[in-house]
Design a protein around this motif. Structure first.
Motif, PDB file in Angstrom:
ATOM      1  N   ASP A  59      41.006  36.140  43.003  1.00  0.00           N
ATOM      2  CA  ASP A  59      42.130  35.630  42.205  1.00  0.00           C
ATOM      3  C   ASP A  59      43.020  34.732  43.047  1.00  0.00           C
ATOM      4  O   ASP A  59      43.423  33.644  42.623  1.00  0.00           O
ATOM      5  N   TYR A 204      40.469  33.645  35.845  1.00  0.00           N
ATOM      6  CA  TYR A 204      40.769  34.289  37.115  1.00  0.00           C
ATOM      7  C   TYR A 204      42.129  33.789  37.541  1.00  0.00           C
ATOM      8  O   TYR A 204      42.715  32.951  36.880  1.00  0.00           O
ATOM      9  N   ARG A 209      45.588  37.811  36.342  1.00  0.00           N
ATOM     10  CA  ARG A 209      45.509  39.227  36.710  1.00  0.00           C
ATOM     11  C   ARG A 209      46.824  39.940  36.387  1.00  0.00           C
ATOM     12  O   ARG A 209      46.822  41.046  35.837  1.00  0.00           O
TER      13      ARG A 209
END
Lengths: 307, 252
Positions: A59, A204, A209
């Motif tokens: 990430d 991503y 996240r």
């Protein structure tokens, strides 16, 4: 920076963390509610867990790549467009109004445009990041180029220099201090926009996240995301700042800082300061010599300039 | 200040390095100055132009440099019409015109770099000129680490390093204190020797004009007057110079 000041800065950060820990571990609820708020310890252990996973670094890599690509594109094209608008009437007339109309639109509001225009999500995010940094760079470059001292250019012209020579020897180096102002602002704004864009349409990335963690009610995870964004943002801003200082060592530093600069570590800065001190005294000395040479005739009273 | 700006002088027998023929001067914004200028400056001559601020001295100089187009009439250098700025006519400014991000040496090398002179040759020439203006030890400093007087000396070195046929100086010592200024005048006389350059030196200081100039031009009245003893400090107060000084001060 002295060791004392360094310590003070670390202590200030530590105090903020301590306050956070106290408020959350005591579940303080006075209008502001800290019962659901993760503690520093929870965030710390979540961060430690995440640091061990490949997904975290993946990430991070994605977000960094988007930032770097978008920012570099913005730096190059922004400086080019800003310079063109400041230097050419054609560019100012043809592109100036367009820039002024598009500039107020927040980059994140261009997500639909990115989705319509660009084939992949990835390119869309880079595009958003690019637009965010682009306009601050354009505007500050335009101002910096317009503020250049005209004698620099006239000097180069009367040495036989052409347009390109003026551009590369006068305009671009002279505008650098202003350009770096725009780059610093641009770097900040591009982080805001890359994270937002990732939250909206990423697959991503740190923003993606963080939003995922929020939707599954993993609050420590959300805070890990924030800490990561904060650190990366700080790192990249510092990088821009350092590059800017290095590129503009020729800017006169305020004299007060020469006097108070007791023990600054950065080699190039203390070096230039020492040179400044040495230069001043040497300057005074050799002016004395040149004045001495002409001291006798100059002793005859000289008429002051006619009004 | 009178409204006429006619400068008339008999053409020197040797031909002229710089000429203005019926030139109407205009500022950068296109506003015309009153009158026209006709002037011939001989090769190797040092012409001082003296007058109060706002009389068009700087405009005259910028027009000679080719930075401002004349509104009318013709400017020539060695018989060739001047159509724009060129390395044949170096300009020395009152303001600090050195590029602050370049070292002193890189500033002096600039006119040679523009002409694509090889690096080693450039270095040598810059070193020689810095030596001649007494700044040999300052080559690697940035201009901000020099005094105002030293920066003007670097400007002189930079202007002459390009070996221009004419040097146009716009109150180059105007911002310096009296002592430094006198030293700079001596230095200028010293380093111009042997270059053969034609110099137009604009100043508002009558004594400076009387000391440096072969002739003094007064834009206010249009006169161009011969200086009896150019560049001789011991002749600054002889009767001829005194009479000329009085005449100039009266007409300003």
């Amino acid at each position: 920076m002295t060791a004392g000041r360094r310590l003070l800065r670390v202590a200030a950060l530590g105090a903020a963390l301590g306050l956070w820990q106290l408020l959350t571990s005591w579940d303080v609820s006075l209008w502001l509610r800290f019962e659901q708020f993760p503690t520093v310890g929870e965030v710390g252990s979540a961060l430690a867990d995440r640091l061990g996973t490949a997904a975290y670094w993946q990430d991070l890599g994605h977000s960094l790549r988007r930032i770097v690509l978008g920012f570099l594109l913005a730096a190059v094209l922004g400086v080019a467009l800003g310079t063109a608008i400041a230097r050419s009437r054609w560019a100012a007339d043809l592109l100036g109004p367009l820039v002024e109309v598009v500039r107020p639109v927040p980059a994140i509001a261009l997500v639909p445009v990115a989705i319509l225009l660009l084939p992949t999500n990835e390119q869309g995010i880079v595009f958003i990041t690019f637009t965010a940094a682009f306009f601050p760079v354009v505007v500050s470059t335009r101002h910096a180029v317009r503020a250049l001292s005209p004698v620099w250019e006239e000097g180069v012209l009367t040495m036989g220099g052409g347009r390109l020579r003026v551009l590369f020897s006068v305009v671009l180096p002279g505008a650098l201090p202003g350009v770096f102002g725009g780059l610093s602002v641009g770097m900040g704004v591009s982080w805001i926009c890359v994270i937002s864009a990732e939250m909206i349409s990423g697959e991503y990335g740190v923003g993606y996240r963080t939003w995922q963690d929020y939707t599954v009610v993993d609050y420590p995870g959300v805070f890990v995301g924030m800490v990561t964004i904060g650190s990366l943002g700080w790192l990249t801003s510092t990088a821009v700042e350092l590059a800017g200082r290095r590129a503009t060592v020729w800017l006169p530093r305020p004299a007060g800082r020469v006097a108070s600069g007791r023990s600054r570590p950065a080699a190039f800065r203390s070096g230039s300061r020492a040179a400044a001190r040495g230069g001043k005294s040497a300057a005074a000395a050799s002016d004395g010599i040149s004045a001495d040479r002409s001291a006798a005739p100059a002793a005859v009273p000289r008429k002051e300039p006619v009004p | 200040m009178t409204t006429s700006a006619r400068l008339l002088a008999a053409p020197p027998a040797t031909g002229a390095a710089l000429t203005l023929q019926d030139v109407r001067l205009g500022h950068a914004d296109g506003v015309a100055l009153p009158g026209t200028v006709t002037l011939r400056i001989a090769p190797g001559e040092l012409l001082a132009v003296v007058g109060p601020s706002g009389c068009g001295k700087s405009t005259l100089l910028r027009t000679l440099a080719g930075l401002l187009p004349p509104l009318d009439g013709q400017v020539t250098q060695d018989g060739v019409p001047v159509t724009g700025p060129s390395a044949d006519r170096a300009l020395v400014f009152q303001e600090d015109a050195l590029l602050p991000w370049r070292t002193v040496r890189a500033n002096v090398e600039l006119p040679l770099a523009i002409r694509r002179v090889p690096r080693a040759e450039r270095r040598a020439a810059a070193a020689e000129w810095l030596d001649r203006v007494g700044l040999a030890g300052h080559a690697r400093k940035l201009p901000q680490h020099l005094s105002g007087g030293q920066r003007q000396r670097v400007q002189l070195a930079r202007a002459l390093a390009g070996r221009p046929r004419a040097v146009l100086m716009d109150e180059p010592f105007g911002a310096l204190d009296a002592h430094t200024r006198a030293g700079m005048q001596d230095l200028l006389v010293d380093i111009l020797r042997g270059t053969g350059a034609t110099v137009v030196f604009v100043t508002h200081d009558v004594d400076e004009a009387l000391h440096l100039g072969d002739r003094v031009a007064l834009p206010g009245t249009g006169e161009v007057l011969d200086v009896p003893h150019p560049r001789r400090r011991d002749a600054q107060h002889d009767p001829g110079t005194n009479a000329l000084r009085r005449h100039i001060l009266d007409s300003l």
